[in-house]
Structure formats: C-alpha cells, structure tokens
Motif scaffolding. Structure first.
Motif, mmCIF file in Angstrom:
data_model
loop_
_atom_site.group_PDB
_atom_site.id
_atom_site.type_symbol
_atom_site.label_atom_id
_atom_site.label_comp_id
_atom_site.label_asym_id
_atom_site.label_seq_id
_atom_site.Cartn_x
_atom_site.Cartn_y
_atom_site.Cartn_z
ATOM 1 N N HIS A 9 0.154 -5.161 -18.600
ATOM 2 C CA HIS A 9 -0.095 -5.673 -17.248
ATOM 3 C C HIS A 9 -1.597 -5.835 -16.986
ATOM 4 N N TYR A 10 -2.390 -4.851 -17.423
ATOM 5 C CA TYR A 10 -3.816 -4.881 -17.092
ATOM 6 C C TYR A 10 -4.650 -5.692 -18.090
ATOM 7 N N THR A 11 -4.120 -5.905 -19.310
ATOM 8 C CA THR A 11 -4.926 -6.570 -20.337
ATOM 9 C C THR A 11 -5.082 -8.054 -20.027
ATOM 10 N N GLU A 42 -16.484 -4.342 -9.930
ATOM 11 C CA GLU A 42 -16.049 -3.302 -10.869
ATOM 12 C C GLU A 42 -15.219 -2.175 -10.247
ATOM 13 N N HIS A 43 -15.044 -2.155 -8.933
ATOM 14 C CA HIS A 43 -14.227 -1.119 -8.284
ATOM 15 C C HIS A 43 -12.854 -1.723 -8.036
ATOM 16 N N PHE A 44 -11.897 -1.363 -8.861
ATOM 17 C CA PHE A 44 -10.592 -2.026 -8.877
ATOM 18 C C PHE A 44 -9.611 -1.272 -7.964
ATOM 19 N N HIS A 45 -9.861 -1.386 -6.662
ATOM 20 C CA HIS A 45 -8.987 -0.761 -5.655
ATOM 21 C C HIS A 45 -9.406 -1.298 -4.293
ATOM 22 N N GLY A 46 -8.546 -1.147 -3.307
ATOM 23 C CA GLY A 46 -8.852 -1.626 -1.963
ATOM 24 C C GLY A 46 -10.118 -0.982 -1.407
ATOM 25 N N ILE A 70 -10.044 9.807 -14.129
ATOM 26 C CA ILE A 70 -8.725 9.593 -14.762
ATOM 27 C C ILE A 70 -8.226 8.197 -14.382
ATOM 28 N N GLY A 71 -8.146 7.316 -15.383
ATOM 29 C CA GLY A 71 -7.778 5.912 -15.143
ATOM 30 C C GLY A 71 -9.010 5.140 -14.711
ATOM 31 N N SER A 72 -10.015 5.123 -15.580
ATOM 32 C CA SER A 72 -11.365 4.678 -15.195
ATOM 33 C C SER A 72 -11.530 3.169 -15.125
ATOM 34 N N GLY A 73 -10.525 2.396 -15.521
ATOM 35 C CA GLY A 73 -10.602 0.941 -15.397
ATOM 36 C C GLY A 73 -11.773 0.376 -16.183
ATOM 37 N N VAL A 74 -12.526 -0.553 -15.579
ATOM 38 C CA VAL A 74 -13.702 -1.117 -16.265
ATOM 39 C C VAL A 74 -14.954 -0.281 -15.975
ATOM 40 N N GLY A 76 -16.381 1.033 -13.083
ATOM 41 C CA GLY A 76 -17.233 0.937 -11.890
ATOM 42 C C GLY A 76 -17.427 2.269 -11.183
ATOM 43 N N PRO A 77 -16.340 2.963 -10.819
ATOM 44 C CA PRO A 77 -16.522 4.254 -10.137
ATOM 45 C C PRO A 77 -17.310 5.253 -10.988
ATOM 46 N N ALA A 78 -17.061 5.298 -12.292
ATOM 47 C CA ALA A 78 -17.785 6.243 -13.158
ATOM 48 C C ALA A 78 -19.279 5.934 -13.143
ATOM 49 N N GLY A 91 -14.761 8.904 -18.608
ATOM 50 C CA GLY A 91 -13.635 8.128 -18.099
ATOM 51 C C GLY A 91 -12.560 8.051 -19.170
ATOM 52 N N ILE A 92 -11.320 8.144 -18.740
ATOM 53 C CA ILE A 92 -10.211 7.937 -19.682
ATOM 54 C C ILE A 92 -9.280 6.891 -19.085
ATOM 55 N N ASP A 93 -8.837 5.963 -19.920
ATOM 56 C CA ASP A 93 -7.956 4.904 -19.422
ATOM 57 C C ASP A 93 -7.009 4.484 -20.540
ATOM 58 N N GLY A 120 -6.793 6.781 -23.560
ATOM 59 C CA GLY A 120 -5.739 7.775 -23.627
ATOM 60 C C GLY A 120 -4.987 7.816 -22.318
ATOM 61 N N SER A 121 -4.040 8.757 -22.228
ATOM 62 C CA SER A 121 -3.190 8.809 -21.041
ATOM 63 C C SER A 121 -3.514 10.000 -20.150
ATOM 64 N N ALA A 122 -3.427 9.751 -18.862
ATOM 65 C CA ALA A 122 -3.615 10.790 -17.847
ATOM 66 C C ALA A 122 -2.641 11.948 -18.037
ATOM 67 N N THR A 123 -1.500 11.674 -18.640
ATOM 68 C CA THR A 123 -0.472 12.713 -18.765
ATOM 69 C C THR A 123 -0.631 13.558 -20.032
ATOM 70 N N MET A 142 0.002 5.258 -9.137
ATOM 71 C CA MET A 142 1.148 4.372 -8.852
ATOM 72 C C MET A 142 1.831 3.926 -10.140
ATOM 73 N N ASN A 143 1.085 3.948 -11.266
ATOM 74 C CA ASN A 143 1.652 3.535 -12.555
ATOM 75 C C ASN A 143 2.235 4.703 -13.352
ATOM 76 N N ILE A 144 2.173 5.910 -12.806
ATOM 77 C CA ILE A 144 2.537 7.083 -13.610
ATOM 78 C C ILE A 144 3.845 7.685 -13.102
ATOM 79 N N ALA A 145 4.850 7.686 -13.980
ATOM 80 C CA ALA A 145 6.160 8.213 -13.602
ATOM 81 C C ALA A 145 6.108 9.735 -13.480
HETATM 82 C C1 SAM Z 1 -5.911 -0.466 -10.352
HETATM 83 S S1 SAM Z 1 -6.727 0.058 -11.800
HETATM 84 C C2 SAM Z 1 -7.924 1.234 -11.142
HETATM 85 C C3 SAM Z 1 -9.102 1.441 -12.087
HETATM 86 C C4 SAM Z 1 -10.185 2.378 -11.548
HETATM 87 N N1 SAM Z 1 -9.651 3.684 -11.220
HETATM 88 C C5 SAM Z 1 -10.876 1.799 -10.341
HETATM 89 O O1 SAM Z 1 -10.535 2.222 -9.234
HETATM 90 O O2 SAM Z 1 -11.742 0.921 -10.506
HETATM 91 C C6 SAM Z 1 -5.523 1.169 -12.539
HETATM 92 C C7 SAM Z 1 -5.983 1.711 -13.885
HETATM 93 O O3 SAM Z 1 -5.122 2.798 -14.244
HETATM 94 C C8 SAM Z 1 -4.967 2.767 -15.652
HETATM 95 N N2 SAM Z 1 -3.773 3.573 -15.976
HETATM 96 C C9 SAM Z 1 -2.495 3.354 -15.593
HETATM 97 N N3 SAM Z 1 -1.682 4.323 -16.077
HETATM 98 C C10 SAM Z 1 -2.485 5.182 -16.759
HETATM 99 C C11 SAM Z 1 -2.253 6.372 -17.482
HETATM 100 N N4 SAM Z 1 -1.025 6.900 -17.637
HETATM 101 N N5 SAM Z 1 -3.308 6.989 -18.060
HETATM 102 C C12 SAM Z 1 -4.563 6.476 -17.950
HETATM 103 N N6 SAM Z 1 -4.836 5.339 -17.286
HETATM 104 C C13 SAM Z 1 -3.819 4.696 -16.692
HETATM 105 C C14 SAM Z 1 -4.866 1.290 -15.969
HETATM 106 O O4 SAM Z 1 -5.094 1.025 -17.313
HETATM 107 C C15 SAM Z 1 -5.931 0.722 -15.034
HETATM 108 O O5 SAM Z 1 -7.175 0.690 -15.655
#
Ligand code: SAM
Length: 277
Positions: A9-11, A42-46, A70-74, A76-78, A91-93, A120-123, A142-145
C-alpha cells in the motif's frame, strides 16, 4: 491481511525522485537542502509538522536522549526531533522504500549521524530491552492488528520512567469499522485497517503495563485544519508541496476521505501519552 499488503500500500516506485521534482518546482535548492525545506512534505499525517511539534513537546526530549520512532515513514518526524532537540532518533518502518528514502533525506539535510533507520515491524522490535529514553508512533497503529504486541514492544524497549506518545485515528464510539470511508491515506479498502475505540486503545496500553498520563481528542483542531486547507486552495489553488506527494495517484481522494471521516464523526484523531512505571 499480511505485513506485505501494508508495505505494498505504501510503496510508490520512484518516490524519492518525485519528492525532489516537487521541491524543485516549489523553488527549493535540492543540491543544498536544509531540514526546513522538507517540512511540508515529510510529515505523513493530518496537521503535518504542527502535529509532530505538539507530540514532541509532550515528550520533552533532551539533547543526547535516544528516541524511538515506531513507523517512521520517510523520516520527517525523526528529523524534526533530532534537528529541534539535538537528540538521537532511531526510526523503524515496515516499508523498505520509505526506509531507503528516509536514509537519503537524512543524508541530504546533514542529519545522517543523528537519525538511523531500520526496516522492521512495530510488533517485533529488533532492539534491546530498556534501550530508549522515549518513543512515539504517529498514525501507524491503524495498520496494526495486534495492538497488544505494539504496546508490549514499546514498553519493553523503554527505560523505566520513559514516555511513549501514540497518535492515531480511533474509531468513534458507536461506529462500525465498515462505515469508515475508503480509500484513506492508510488503507485502500479497509482490509488492512484496524481501528480501535479510545476505550480499547487505552485498555491495550494499560494491559501492557503503561500508565496512561493523558488522552487528547484532536477532532476540533483537525476540523479547523481541513477547513483552513480548503480556504487556502480556494484562494491560492492547489499547493505544490504536501504529504499528498507520498500517497500515489489517488492522493486527492484519500485526502478527501480522511477529512470526511473526521468531519462526519466516523474517526477521531487521538493522542495518548503513556509512561512506563
Ligand atoms: C501514515 S504513515 C506515517 C509515517 C510517519 N509516522 C509520519 O507520521 O510521517 C504510516 C507508516 O506506518 C508504517 N507501518 C505500518 N505498519 C507497520 C508496522 N507493523 N511496523 C512498522 N511500520 C509500520 C508504514 O510503512 C508507513 O510508513
């Protein structure tokens, strides 16, 4: 649902070049980029950088602190944390392409020594227990079950007394998950979207052992932000720079639905600040 679906989805192939092209079109000197040049993208959120700045204030990072994103995206926040507070950020993503872009942008703005990125994964965090002074996660959960694993891992890698700030879009009370309008910036169709209510999120944090210090509802602020964005477009036309560059071909529709979901009372932007005792 697999982690691969989330990564797919994100690639967005060629994204680094598209970011550079947009910066050039906006009049930036890409041969000599400064951290502030990337602010709008670079800040991927509202609420973009403003939301990152508020979250950072809640953590009051000190120079020399080790912070986890955790979930550092590109990235920006880091980069904001490292540049503003002089701390080191890891950052881990999940998304390999975002990690590669984050590393390139770190180098482009001279922050490669302060911001490290791992895929890597947040979990299942690849870090030692109690390694970090503070941690945060913005619009990732929101992407993590498995929210229990998300909170348990954040708890494990924090030193005692360390803070964890989580911002996310929560499901509004009484709303069913299938009422949320997709595509959104985090999911094309809702299949890899796992929204929880405030009550469920707070329970998951406590279940991991966290003290929940505060819960902030940002619905009103977010509504004002969306209205201000529409006013600005009406006055000046579409912006040249924005996180929409990270969202692919249907970015406009995703952005419109993100606003509709908040304005129709389906989702609520929340921020939790938690403390590991
Ligand atoms: C909407 S972006 C937010 C990126 C960043 N936190 C920001 O605010 O700029 C969601 C990010 O979460 C990452 N992500 C989703 N599930 C993840 C997981 N289980 N572990 C690590 N990263 C995850 C995605 O790859 C994506 O980069």
């Amino acid at each position: 649902m697999t982690d691969n679906e989330v990564e797919t989805h994100y690639t967005k192939d060629g994204l680094y070049q598209r970011i550079m092209d947009a910066l050039v079109a906006a009049g930036k000197d890409t041969a000599n980029l400064q951290p502030g040049d990337l602010d709008a993208v670079e800040h991927f959120h509202g609420r973009g950088m403003a939301a990152t700045a508020e979250l950072a204030e809640n953590l009051t990072p000190q120079p020399g602190d080790e912070i986890l994103d955790i979930g550092s995206g590109v990235g920006g926040p880091a980069r904001y944390f490292a540049h503003t507070y002089g701390c080191s950020v890891t950052g881990i993503d999940l998304t390999a392409e975002f990690c590669a872009i984050a590393r390139r942008l770190n180098a482009d703005v001279g922050l490669a020594d302060k911001v490290k990125i791992e895929q890597g994964s947040a979990t299942n965090l690849p870090f030692d227990d109690a390694r970090f002074d503070a941690a945060y996660s913005q619009n990732v959960s929101m992407n993590i079950a498995d929210k229990d694993a998300l909170f348990a891992e954040a708890y494990r890698v924090l030193r005692p007394g360390g803070l964890f700030a989580l911002s996310e879009l929560a499901l509004a009370d009484g709303v069913r998950g299938d009422e949320v309008i997709y595509p959104t910036p985090w999911s094309a169709d809702g299949v890899y979207s796992f929204l929880m209510t405030e009550e469920q999120t707070v329970a998951a944090a406590k279940n991991a052992g966290f003290e929940v210090m505060s819960v902030t509802d940002n619905v009103a602020t977010m509504r004002q932000f969306y209205q201000a964005q529409r006013d600005a477009v009406a006055r000046h036309g579409p912006p040249k720079l924005g996180p929409f560059i990270l969202m692919g071909d249907n970015a406009k529709e995703k952005g419109r639905n993100a606003a509709l979901n908040v304005e129709n009372g389906l989702v609520r932007p929340l921020e939790l600040v938690c403390r590991r005792p």
